[in-house]
Motif scaffolding. Structure first.
Motif, PDB file in Angstrom:
ATOM      1  N   PRO A  50       0.815  -1.214   0.000  1.00 24.16           N
ATOM      2  CA  PRO A  50       0.000   0.000   0.000  1.00 24.16           C
ATOM      3  C   PRO A  50       0.851   1.266   0.000  1.00 24.16           C
ATOM      4  CG  PRO A  50       0.202  -0.789   2.230  1.00 24.16           C
ATOM      5  CD  PRO A  50       0.951  -1.775   1.359  1.00 24.16           C
ATOM      6  N   GLY A  51       0.171   2.395  -0.188  1.00 28.04           N
ATOM      7  CA  GLY A  51       0.824   3.689  -0.135  1.00 28.04           C
ATOM      8  C   GLY A  51      -0.226   4.764  -0.325  1.00 28.04           C
ATOM      9  N   SER A  52       0.225   5.987  -0.555  1.00 24.83           N
ATOM     10  CA  SER A  52      -0.740   7.066  -0.773  1.00 24.83           C
ATOM     11  C   SER A  52      -0.083   8.223  -1.505  1.00 24.83           C
ATOM     12  CB  SER A  52      -1.336   7.556   0.557  1.00 24.83           C
ATOM     13  OG  SER A  52      -0.335   8.107   1.387  1.00 24.83           O
ATOM     14  N   VAL A  53      -0.919   8.977  -2.211  1.00 22.39           N
ATOM     15  CA  VAL A  53      -0.483  10.175  -2.917  1.00 22.39           C
ATOM     16  C   VAL A  53      -1.575  11.225  -2.722  1.00 22.39           C
ATOM     17  CG1 VAL A  53      -1.536   9.403  -5.093  1.00 22.39           C
ATOM     18  CG2 VAL A  53       0.282  11.115  -5.146  1.00 22.39           C
ATOM     19  N   THR A  54      -1.178  12.482  -2.589  1.00 23.82           N
ATOM     20  CA  THR A  54      -2.131  13.578  -2.484  1.00 23.82           C
ATOM     21  C   THR A  54      -2.090  14.377  -3.777  1.00 23.82           C
ATOM     22  OG1 THR A  54      -1.930  13.752  -0.079  1.00 23.82           O
ATOM     23  CG2 THR A  54      -2.736  15.692  -1.245  1.00 23.82           C
ATOM     24  N   VAL A  55      -3.247  14.551  -4.403  1.00 25.22           N
ATOM     25  CA  VAL A  55      -3.364  15.311  -5.647  1.00 25.22           C
ATOM     26  C   VAL A  55      -4.401  16.405  -5.436  1.00 25.22           C
ATOM     27  CG1 VAL A  55      -3.830  15.228  -8.123  1.00 25.22           C
ATOM     28  CG2 VAL A  55      -2.805  13.241  -6.983  1.00 25.22           C
ATOM     29  N   ASP A  56      -3.960  17.647  -5.562  1.00 22.81           N
ATOM     30  CA  ASP A  56      -4.840  18.802  -5.348  1.00 22.81           C
ATOM     31  C   ASP A  56      -5.615  18.678  -4.035  1.00 22.81           C
ATOM     32  OD1 ASP A  56      -4.144  20.482  -7.413  1.00 22.81           O
ATOM     33  OD2 ASP A  56      -5.539  19.588  -8.837  1.00 22.81           O
ATOM     34  N   PHE A  57      -4.850  18.324  -2.973  1.00 20.40           N
ATOM     35  CA  PHE A  57      -5.319  18.379  -1.588  1.00 20.40           C
ATOM     36  C   PHE A  57      -6.279  17.262  -1.211  1.00 20.40           C
ATOM     37  CE2 PHE A  57      -4.760  22.529  -3.609  1.00 20.40           C
ATOM     38  CZ  PHE A  57      -3.513  22.826  -3.074  1.00 20.40           C
ATOM     39  N   LEU A  58      -6.370  16.236  -2.049  1.00 25.25           N
ATOM     40  CA  LEU A  58      -7.127  15.042  -1.718  1.00 25.25           C
ATOM     41  C   LEU A  58      -6.176  13.854  -1.712  1.00 25.25           C
ATOM     42  CD1 LEU A  58     -10.347  15.504  -3.910  1.00 25.25           C
ATOM     43  CD2 LEU A  58     -10.112  15.895  -1.441  1.00 25.25           C
ATOM     44  N   HIS A  60      -5.173   9.945  -1.882  1.00 27.18           N
ATOM     45  CA  HIS A  60      -5.668   8.748  -2.559  1.00 27.18           C
ATOM     46  C   HIS A  60      -4.810   7.554  -2.169  1.00 27.18           C
ATOM     47  CE1 HIS A  60      -8.135  11.280  -5.208  1.00 27.18           C
ATOM     48  NE2 HIS A  60      -7.091  12.077  -5.253  1.00 27.18           N
ATOM     49  N   PRO A  61      -5.413   6.397  -1.944  1.00 24.15           N
ATOM     50  CA  PRO A  61      -4.641   5.201  -1.603  1.00 24.15           C
ATOM     51  C   PRO A  61      -3.989   4.596  -2.838  1.00 24.15           C
ATOM     52  CG  PRO A  61      -6.955   4.656  -1.736  1.00 24.15           C
ATOM     53  CD  PRO A  61      -6.869   6.147  -1.938  1.00 24.15           C
ATOM     54  N   LEU A  62      -2.781   4.124  -2.670  1.00 28.40           N
ATOM     55  CA  LEU A  62      -2.099   3.400  -3.738  1.00 28.40           C
ATOM     56  C   LEU A  62      -2.140   1.924  -3.375  1.00 28.40           C
ATOM     57  CD1 LEU A  62       1.011   5.710  -4.275  1.00 28.40           C
ATOM     58  CD2 LEU A  62      -1.133   5.688  -5.548  1.00 28.40           C
ATOM     59  N   ARG A  63      -2.842   1.163  -4.176  1.00 30.31           N
ATOM     60  CA  ARG A  63      -3.004  -0.258  -3.890  1.00 30.31           C
ATOM     61  C   ARG A  63      -2.720  -1.067  -5.137  1.00 30.31           C
ATOM     62  NH1 ARG A  63      -8.522   1.718  -3.652  1.00 30.31           N
ATOM     63  NH2 ARG A  63      -8.406   1.706  -1.384  1.00 30.31           N
ATOM     64  N   PRO A 108      -9.843  18.414 -18.250  1.00 31.45           N
ATOM     65  CA  PRO A 108      -9.401  18.866 -16.927  1.00 31.45           C
ATOM     66  C   PRO A 108     -10.050  18.119 -15.770  1.00 31.45           C
ATOM     67  CG  PRO A 108     -11.083  20.345 -17.740  1.00 31.45           C
ATOM     68  CD  PRO A 108     -10.862  19.311 -18.817  1.00 31.45           C
ATOM     69  N   ASP A 109     -10.888  17.119 -16.047  1.00 28.75           N
ATOM     70  CA  ASP A 109     -11.616  16.485 -14.949  1.00 28.75           C
ATOM     71  C   ASP A 109     -11.421  14.976 -14.891  1.00 28.75           C
ATOM     72  OD1 ASP A 109     -13.009  15.793 -17.204  1.00 28.75           O
ATOM     73  OD2 ASP A 109     -14.990  16.296 -16.412  1.00 28.75           O
ATOM     74  N   LEU A 110     -10.246  14.490 -15.278  1.00 28.95           N
ATOM     75  CA  LEU A 110      -9.958  13.073 -15.150  1.00 28.95           C
ATOM     76  C   LEU A 110      -9.791  12.712 -13.674  1.00 28.95           C
ATOM     77  CD1 LEU A 110      -7.362  12.579 -18.024  1.00 28.95           C
ATOM     78  CD2 LEU A 110      -9.769  11.937 -18.034  1.00 28.95           C
ATOM     79  N   ALA A 111     -10.215  11.506 -13.325  1.00 30.96           N
ATOM     80  CA  ALA A 111     -10.038  11.036 -11.952  1.00 30.96           C
ATOM     81  C   ALA A 111      -8.551  10.938 -11.634  1.00 30.96           C
ATOM     82  CB  ALA A 111     -10.705   9.676 -11.772  1.00 30.96           C
ATOM     83  N   ALA A 112      -8.183  11.304 -10.415  1.00 30.55           N
ATOM     84  CA  ALA A 112      -6.776  11.249 -10.009  1.00 30.55           C
ATOM     85  C   ALA A 112      -6.336   9.826  -9.697  1.00 30.55           C
ATOM     86  CB  ALA A 112      -6.552  12.140  -8.788  1.00 30.55           C
ATOM     87  N   HIS A 113      -7.267   8.976  -9.300  1.00 34.56           N
ATOM     88  CA  HIS A 113      -6.911   7.605  -8.928  1.00 34.56           C
ATOM     89  C   HIS A 113      -8.078   6.682  -9.233  1.00 34.56           C
ATOM     90  CE1 HIS A 113      -6.752   4.192  -6.030  1.00 34.56           C
ATOM     91  NE2 HIS A 113      -5.493   4.191  -6.383  1.00 34.56           N
ATOM     92  N   TRP A 114      -7.779   5.489  -9.717  1.00 37.90           N
ATOM     93  CA  TRP A 114      -8.818   4.496  -9.954  1.00 37.90           C
ATOM     94  C   TRP A 114      -8.200   3.105  -9.928  1.00 37.90           C
ATOM     95  CZ3 TRP A 114      -6.431   7.319 -13.644  1.00 37.90           C
ATOM     96  CH2 TRP A 114      -5.946   6.666 -14.786  1.00 37.90           C
ATOM     97  N   ASN A 115      -9.053   2.119  -9.683  1.00 37.19           N
ATOM     98  CA  ASN A 115      -8.627   0.721  -9.692  1.00 37.19           C
ATOM     99  C   ASN A 115      -8.758   0.163 -11.101  1.00 37.19           C
ATOM    100  OD1 ASN A 115      -8.197   0.653  -6.867  1.00 37.19           O
ATOM    101  ND2 ASN A 115     -10.385   0.331  -6.532  1.00 37.19           N
ATOM    102  N   ILE A 116      -7.762  -0.578 -11.532  1.00 39.79           N
ATOM    103  CA  ILE A 116      -7.774  -1.186 -12.860  1.00 39.79           C
ATOM    104  C   ILE A 116      -8.500  -2.524 -12.775  1.00 39.79           C
ATOM    105  CG2 ILE A 116      -6.344  -2.067 -14.740  1.00 39.79           C
ATOM    106  CD1 ILE A 116      -4.116  -0.168 -13.708  1.00 39.79           C
TER     107      ILE A 116
END
Length: 275
Positions: A50-58, A60-63, A108-116
Motif C-alpha cells: 500500500p501507499g498514498s499520494v495527495t493530488v490537489d489536496f485530496l 488517494h490510496p495506492l493499492r 481537466p476532470d480526469l479522476a486522479a486515482h482508480w482501480n484497474i
C-alpha cells in the motif's frame, strides 16, 4: 521534439524526449516529501502497495492494480511510497498521437486515482511493458515516434474515468474549455454565456446536467482550486493571489476565498504548511 523540463523527479539517464519513465524505486530515491507542480502529465501504474499520494489536496490510496493520473499544474505529493511497486510515466501534453488520447489528456476532470479492473490488467501490463522496453533502447536506436505511439496505447488501455463531469454535453465541453482559458480574468457566468453565444439558462442547464453544479459554482470551484495551488505550493500572499486571479485587491480575494472555504487564505495556507 519537446523536452520535458523542470522535473523534481526525473530519470538519471536523461535524453531529450516527450515521454520518460521511472520505477517507484527511482522515485523513492528522488522524492523529498515536498509538493510538486509540473508542466507535464504524470501517470503511475501500481503493481503493489500500500501507499498514498495527495493530488490537489485530496489523498488517494495506492493499492495493487491501481493507477494515478496527475495533470499539468496539479499540486501533488507522494506521501507514502515505501512499499509501492510499479512505474511512473512522465509526458508532455502533446505526446499522445491519436485523436482520442489527445482529447483525453486535454480533459481537466480526469479522476486522479482508480482501480484497474482485473480483466483490463493484462492489456495494461502489456502496453506498459512495451513502452518500458522501447524507452530503454539505446539513444541511437530509439525511434522518436515509438514511445508516443506506445504511450497512446497505454492511455487507451488504462481508460481513465472522468472525476467530475457525467456528460459529454457539447455546450458544457465548450464552457469547460473557455473557463480553463479565462477563469483568471473572468469570474461571472454571464461572460461565458455571451462569449459562447448561448442564453444564460441554456449554459446553466448544460453545466448542471454535466456536473451537478451551476455554472457560477463551477467557476468558483475552479478559481478556488487555483488559489489553493498558489497558496500551498507557490506560497503566494493573498495580495499576490488576488493579482494573479483577477481580483481588485487582497481584501476582495480574501472574502471570496473565505466564503468558499470557511477560512481566510492565510489561515488555510497555515493548515497546509502544518501537514
Amino acid at each position: 521534439m519537446t523536452v520535458i523540463r523542470q522535473m523534481t523527479y526525473q530519470p538519471a539517464d536523461r535524453r531529450a524526449a516527450a515521454v520518460e519513465t521511472l520505477t517507484f524505486d527511482h522515485l523513492r530515491a528522488l522524492n523529498d516529501g515536498g509538493t510538486q507542480r509540473a508542466d507535464f502529465h504524470v501517470i503511475a501504474v501500481v503493481d503493489a502497495g500500500p501507499g498514498s499520494v495527495t493530488v490537489d489536496f485530496l489523498r488517494h490510496p495506492l493499492r495493487e492494480l491501481s493507477a494515478v493520473w496527475i495533470p499539468p499544474a496539479a499540486v501533488h505529493r507522494w506521501d507514502d511510497i515505501a512499499r509501492v511497486a510499479g512505474h511512473v510515466v512522465l509526458f508532455v501534453p502533446t505526446a499522445p498521437v491519436t485523436h482520442a488520447t489527445r482529447e483525453l489528456v486535454a480533459s481537466p476532470d480526469l479522476a486522479a486515482h482508480w482501480n484497474i479492473p482485473d480483466a483490463d490488467w493484462p492489456f495494461v501490463d502489456a502496453a506498459r511493458n512495451h513502452l518500458l522496453l522501447e524507452a530503454s533502447a539505446p539513444p541511437g536506436d530509439l525511434s522518436t515516434e515509438l514511445p508516443e505511439i506506445l504511450l497512446s496505447a497505454l492511455i487507451a488501455r488504462l481508460r481513465p474515468p472522468h472525476g467530475g463531469a457525467r456528460s459529454a454535453h457539447p455546450v458544457f465541453q465548450l464552457f469547460r474549455s473557455s473557463v480553463e482559458a479565462h477563469f483568471r480574468q473572468h469570474h461571472d457566468a454571464g461572460y461565458y454565456a455571451r462569449t459562447l453565444g448561448y442564453a444564460a439558462r441554456t449554459l446553466s442547464r448544460a453545466v448542471q446536467q454535466a456536473t451537478g453544479r451551476t455554472a457560477k459554482a463551477y467557476i468558483v470551484d475552479r478559481i478556488i482550486l487555483e488559489a489553493k495551488r498558489l497558496l500551498a505550493h507557490d506560497r503566494l500572499t493573498s495580495a499576490a493571489c488576488a493579482g494573479t486571479l483577477g481580483f481588485p485587491d487582497a481584501s476582495n480575494f480574501s472574502m471570496f476565498f473565505q466564503k468558499a472555504t470557511g477560512l481566510r487564505p492565510g489561515a488555510w495556507q497555515a493548515t497546509v504548511a502544518c501537514e
